[in-house]
Design a protein around this motif. Structure first.
Motif, PDB file in Angstrom:
ATOM      1  N   ASP A 106    -125.285  29.044 -75.023  1.00 19.05           N
ATOM      2  CA  ASP A 106    -124.073  29.763 -74.634  1.00 19.05           C
ATOM      3  C   ASP A 106    -124.215  31.234 -74.968  1.00 19.05           C
ATOM      4  O   ASP A 106    -124.824  31.608 -75.985  1.00 19.05           O
ATOM      5  CB  ASP A 106    -122.846  29.194 -75.358  1.00 19.05           C
ATOM      6  N   ARG A 107    -123.642  32.069 -74.119  1.00 15.26           N
ATOM      7  CA  ARG A 107    -123.568  33.512 -74.383  1.00 15.26           C
ATOM      8  C   ARG A 107    -122.096  33.881 -74.463  1.00 15.26           C
ATOM      9  O   ARG A 107    -121.334  33.675 -73.515  1.00 15.26           O
ATOM     10  CB  ARG A 107    -124.274  34.301 -73.288  1.00 15.26           C
ATOM     11  N   ILE A 108    -121.716  34.419 -75.612  1.00 19.61           N
ATOM     12  CA  ILE A 108    -120.308  34.681 -75.907  1.00 19.61           C
ATOM     13  C   ILE A 108    -120.098  36.183 -76.035  1.00 19.61           C
ATOM     14  O   ILE A 108    -120.812  36.866 -76.769  1.00 19.61           O
ATOM     15  CB  ILE A 108    -119.896  33.978 -77.226  1.00 19.61           C
ATOM     16  N   ASP A 109    -119.136  36.714 -75.334  1.00 22.21           N
ATOM     17  CA  ASP A 109    -118.844  38.150 -75.361  1.00 22.21           C
ATOM     18  C   ASP A 109    -118.278  38.541 -76.725  1.00 22.21           C
ATOM     19  O   ASP A 109    -117.270  37.998 -77.171  1.00 22.21           O
ATOM     20  CB  ASP A 109    -117.849  38.494 -74.259  1.00 22.21           C
ATOM     21  N   THR A 110    -118.946  39.486 -77.405  1.00 23.39           N
ATOM     22  CA  THR A 110    -118.468  39.957 -78.706  1.00 23.39           C
ATOM     23  C   THR A 110    -118.426  41.478 -78.787  1.00 23.39           C
ATOM     24  O   THR A 110    -118.342  42.037 -79.880  1.00 23.39           O
ATOM     25  CB  THR A 110    -119.372  39.425 -79.838  1.00 23.39           C
ATOM     26  N   LYS A 111    -118.492  42.152 -77.636  1.00 21.06           N
ATOM     27  CA  LYS A 111    -118.486  43.613 -77.667  1.00 21.06           C
ATOM     28  C   LYS A 111    -117.198  44.122 -78.309  1.00 21.06           C
ATOM     29  O   LYS A 111    -116.094  43.716 -77.958  1.00 21.06           O
ATOM     30  CB  LYS A 111    -118.610  44.173 -76.249  1.00 21.06           C
ATOM     31  N   GLY A 112    -117.373  45.007 -79.285  1.00 17.23           N
ATOM     32  CA  GLY A 112    -116.224  45.580 -79.984  1.00 17.23           C
ATOM     33  C   GLY A 112    -115.701  44.724 -81.119  1.00 17.23           C
ATOM     34  O   GLY A 112    -114.771  45.138 -81.825  1.00 17.23           O
ATOM     35  N   LYS A 113    -116.280  43.538 -81.334  1.00 21.43           N
ATOM     36  CA  LYS A 113    -115.828  42.654 -82.408  1.00 21.43           C
ATOM     37  C   LYS A 113    -116.452  43.063 -83.736  1.00 21.43           C
ATOM     38  O   LYS A 113    -117.602  43.508 -83.791  1.00 21.43           O
ATOM     39  CB  LYS A 113    -116.199  41.199 -82.103  1.00 21.43           C
ATOM     40  N   THR A 114    -115.711  42.903 -84.824  1.00 19.34           N
ATOM     41  CA  THR A 114    -116.254  43.161 -86.154  1.00 19.34           C
ATOM     42  C   THR A 114    -117.100  41.971 -86.589  1.00 19.34           C
ATOM     43  O   THR A 114    -117.022  40.878 -86.013  1.00 19.34           O
ATOM     44  CB  THR A 114    -115.138  43.368 -87.181  1.00 19.34           C
ATOM     45  N   ILE A 115    -117.886  42.149 -87.624  1.00 16.11           N
ATOM     46  CA  ILE A 115    -118.701  41.058 -88.130  1.00 16.11           C
ATOM     47  C   ILE A 115    -117.816  39.909 -88.618  1.00 16.11           C
ATOM     48  O   ILE A 115    -118.172  38.738 -88.482  1.00 16.11           O
ATOM     49  CB  ILE A 115    -119.649  41.544 -89.258  1.00 16.11           C
ATOM     50  N   HIS A 116    -116.645  40.235 -89.138  1.00 12.78           N
ATOM     51  CA  HIS A 116    -115.730  39.184 -89.610  1.00 12.78           C
ATOM     52  C   HIS A 116    -115.219  38.355 -88.434  1.00 12.78           C
ATOM     53  O   HIS A 116    -115.111  37.124 -88.532  1.00 12.78           O
ATOM     54  CB  HIS A 116    -114.570  39.808 -90.368  1.00 12.78           C
ATOM     55  N   GLU A 117    -114.927  39.009 -87.331  1.00 12.14           N
ATOM     56  CA  GLU A 117    -114.500  38.289 -86.131  1.00 12.14           C
ATOM     57  C   GLU A 117    -115.643  37.456 -85.560  1.00 12.14           C
ATOM     58  O   GLU A 117    -115.428  36.336 -85.054  1.00 12.14           O
ATOM     59  CB  GLU A 117    -113.982  39.283 -85.084  1.00 12.14           C
ATOM     60  N   MET A 118    -116.859  37.978 -85.660  1.00 11.26           N
ATOM     61  CA  MET A 118    -118.016  37.225 -85.183  1.00 11.26           C
ATOM     62  C   MET A 118    -118.247  35.983 -86.040  1.00 11.26           C
ATOM     63  O   MET A 118    -118.577  34.904 -85.522  1.00 11.26           O
ATOM     64  CB  MET A 118    -119.253  38.122 -85.169  1.00 11.26           C
ATOM     65  N   VAL A 119    -118.081  36.110 -87.347  1.00  9.08           N
ATOM     66  CA  VAL A 119    -118.218  34.955 -88.240  1.00  9.08           C
ATOM     67  C   VAL A 119    -117.190  33.890 -87.881  1.00  9.08           C
ATOM     68  O   VAL A 119    -117.503  32.689 -87.826  1.00  9.08           O
ATOM     69  CB  VAL A 119    -118.086  35.380 -89.712  1.00  9.08           C
ATOM     70  N   ASP A 120    -115.966  34.318 -87.627  1.00  2.00           N
ATOM     71  CA  ASP A 120    -114.921  33.357 -87.217  1.00  2.00           C
ATOM     72  C   ASP A 120    -115.309  32.658 -85.920  1.00  2.00           C
ATOM     73  O   ASP A 120    -115.104  31.440 -85.773  1.00  2.00           O
ATOM     74  CB  ASP A 120    -113.583  34.079 -87.036  1.00  2.00           C
ATOM     75  N   ARG A 121    -115.870  33.418 -84.981  1.00  5.77           N
ATOM     76  CA  ARG A 121    -116.251  32.829 -83.699  1.00  5.77           C
ATOM     77  C   ARG A 121    -117.410  31.843 -83.871  1.00  5.77           C
ATOM     78  O   ARG A 121    -117.456  30.794 -83.204  1.00  5.77           O
ATOM     79  CB  ARG A 121    -116.641  33.933 -82.710  1.00  5.77           C
ATOM     80  N   ILE A 122    -118.327  32.153 -84.764  1.00 11.07           N
ATOM     81  CA  ILE A 122    -119.445  31.248 -85.036  1.00 11.07           C
ATOM     82  C   ILE A 122    -118.935  29.950 -85.653  1.00 11.07           C
ATOM     83  O   ILE A 122    -119.357  28.852 -85.261  1.00 11.07           O
ATOM     84  CB  ILE A 122    -120.479  31.935 -85.956  1.00 11.07           C
ATOM     85  N   ASN A 123    -118.030  30.059 -86.611  1.00  7.92           N
ATOM     86  CA  ASN A 123    -117.454  28.854 -87.212  1.00  7.92           C
ATOM     87  C   ASN A 123    -116.722  27.999 -86.177  1.00  7.92           C
ATOM     88  O   ASN A 123    -116.810  26.769 -86.189  1.00  7.92           O
ATOM     89  CB  ASN A 123    -116.493  29.237 -88.341  1.00  7.92           C
ATOM     90  N   GLU A 124    -116.023  28.676 -85.283  1.00  8.00           N
ATOM     91  CA  GLU A 124    -115.327  27.955 -84.217  1.00  8.00           C
ATOM     92  C   GLU A 124    -116.330  27.231 -83.323  1.00  8.00           C
ATOM     93  O   GLU A 124    -116.115  26.059 -82.944  1.00  8.00           O
ATOM     94  CB  GLU A 124    -114.506  28.950 -83.392  1.00  8.00           C
ATOM     95  N   TYR A 125    -117.429  27.904 -82.990  1.00 11.19           N
ATOM     96  CA  TYR A 125    -118.457  27.304 -82.146  1.00 11.19           C
ATOM     97  C   TYR A 125    -119.090  26.098 -82.836  1.00 11.19           C
ATOM     98  O   TYR A 125    -119.286  25.040 -82.209  1.00 11.19           O
ATOM     99  CB  TYR A 125    -119.526  28.344 -81.820  1.00 11.19           C
ATOM    100  N   ILE A 126    -119.409  26.238 -84.109  1.00 11.31           N
ATOM    101  CA  ILE A 126    -119.998  25.121 -84.851  1.00 11.31           C
ATOM    102  C   ILE A 126    -119.044  23.929 -84.859  1.00 11.31           C
ATOM    103  O   ILE A 126    -119.463  22.774 -84.688  1.00 11.31           O
ATOM    104  CB  ILE A 126    -120.359  25.545 -86.293  1.00 11.31           C
ATOM    105  N   GLY A 127    -117.763  24.201 -85.030  1.00 13.75           N
ATOM    106  CA  GLY A 127    -116.775  23.128 -85.006  1.00 13.75           C
ATOM    107  C   GLY A 127    -116.770  22.391 -83.678  1.00 13.75           C
ATOM    108  O   GLY A 127    -116.664  21.155 -83.639  1.00 13.75           O
ATOM    109  N   GLN A 128    -116.899  23.134 -82.590  1.00 12.35           N
ATOM    110  CA  GLN A 128    -116.939  22.514 -81.258  1.00 12.35           C
ATOM    111  C   GLN A 128    -118.174  21.628 -81.104  1.00 12.35           C
ATOM    112  O   GLN A 128    -118.088  20.516 -80.561  1.00 12.35           O
ATOM    113  CB  GLN A 128    -116.930  23.602 -80.181  1.00 12.35           C
TER     114      GLN A 128
END
Length: 392
Positions: A106-128
């Motif tokens: 998967d390729r997930i758009d993260t332009k403009g996201k902070t590292i903290h937001e990216m960590v949250d998105r990674i955790n969400e992805y792992i949960g899925q």
């Protein structure tokens, strides 16, 4: 070695043989490792009882006759690993089974996201992924591809993403209780070339990664070379030219200031008075034979050819690979780069483009974390390159 050490080493050899030669059989392993059949059977049974292996049925008997051997391979249902490439614009996520086969990308758009937001998105992805998982042991390990310098599994510098003190290894190893490995993205591209492409039959290679910046992954005598401080391969920071300013002070231009993708885009924007261009726009302008773009890309080819020449004289590898989506899109650039190198060196060295460059870093990460999970960090493992690009 004492008996236990010898047993552990032989167990790893058997596991390596099965990974690299699937499907195989106990008799074939015995021949390849020059171990007696009873020793191989004992080691085989240990791996089988741990769930690492799956039997596929009977193979063909040898020409001398006898019993048909039972074929075996690494179990794809044992568990899976995850690799994340923390790009400036996108988060690339790859799910692979323990046998190294890709199951999801998967390729997930993260332009403009902070590292903290990216960590949250990674955790969400792992949960899925965990909700969809049907393997016996689930998540086995995580690798992070970093566009910066990594030392001792920590991000030392990150020019494109502000890490803000985030310790990725600590956060994710504590959250999921699995090994977490961080590595520079150019290094992972070099590992990909070594482990996914039949090793090319080469001993030492340099993979030059050309994206927002420029970096090199260095394989010397089959091993990744990071340098004493993790800085080996930072060729984008090498001095390409020195100019004197109006006050007579030297102004140093680095290689990536001249020939990275960002540098090319900036020059085209300045020449044509445009804004918000991207790689696709550069490719389009080139194909339209836009004069300014042609000149800028000619200068790019010249600079990269010179960079390869300098690196050749420093490291003397067997071959170079360019992890560059731009060069992959415009094959004529590769011809120009080769021509510049040959003009400078008056000899020949193999210079090729990394195939499927977008997946190179995450596939290299798959190799790195699979080695770690299997306890085979210093053992060669050969992976199969996906014949088609996996989709989410």
């Amino acid at each position: 070695m004492n008996r236990n050490q010898l047993h552990d080493q032989n167990l790893k050899f058997v596991l390596q043989q099965i990974f690299n030669n699937h499907p195989t059989s106990r008799i074939e392993i015995s021949h390849q490792l020059n171990l007696n059949k009873s020793t191989v059977s004992s080691l085989y049974n240990t791996l089988m009882s741990a769930g690492y292996l799956t039997e596929l049925g009977l193979g063909e008997a040898s020409t001398a006759g006898g019993r048909k051997p039972t074929l075996v391979e690494i179990s794809q249902d044992y568990g899976y690993t995850l690799t994340f490439d923390l790009g400036y614009r996108h988060l690339h996520a790859l799910v692979t089974r323990l046998n190294g086969r890709v199951s999801k990308y998967d390729r997930i758009d993260t332009k403009g996201k902070t590292i903290h937001e990216m960590v949250d998105r990674i955790n969400e992805y792992i949960g899925q992924i965990q909700k969809q998982d049907t393997t016996s042991n689930g998540l086995l390990g995580i690798c992070f591809s970093i566009h910066g310098i990594v030392l001792n599994n920590q991000v030392k510098t990150s020019p494109f993403i502000d890490m803000d003190g985030v310790d990725l290894e600590k956060i994710f190893s504590m959250a999921y209780q699995v090994p977490v490995v961080l590595e520079n993205e150019a290094n992972l591209s070099a590992i990909y070339e070594r482990d996914f492409n039949g090793a090319h039959g080469l001993n030492s290679t340099v993979t030059i990664s050309i994206h927002r910046g420029i970096g090199a992954g260095i394989i010397l005598h089959r091993d990744l070379f990071r340098g004493e401080h993790g800085d080996a391969g930072e060729i984008g920071r090498s001095v390409a030219s020195i100019e004197m300013d109006a006050d007579g002070q030297p102004r140093f231009m680095h290689a990536e200031d001249i020939s990275s993708e960002d540098a090319i885009i900036q020059k085209v924007e300045e020449q044509k008075g445009l804004k918000d261009l991207d790689r696709d726009a550069i490719v389009r302008l080139y194909r339209e034979e836009d004069p300014e773009t042609l000149v800028i890309l000619k200068a790019f080819s010249t600079a990269i050819g010179g960079l390869i020449y300098n690196t050749m004289k420093t490291l003397d590898p067997d071959a170079f690979f360019l992890n560059s989506p731009l060069v992959e899109e415009i094959p004529d650039l590769l011809k120009q780069i080769r021509s510049v190198y040959q003009t400078l060196a008056n000899d020949h060295v193999n210079i090729d483009v990394t195939q499927n460059a977008r997946l190179a870093t995450v596939l290299g990460g798959c190799s790195l974390i699979t080695h770690r999970v299997l306890g085979l960090d210093n053992y060669e493992l050969n992976f199969e390159r996906p014949t088609t690009e996996p989709v989410g």
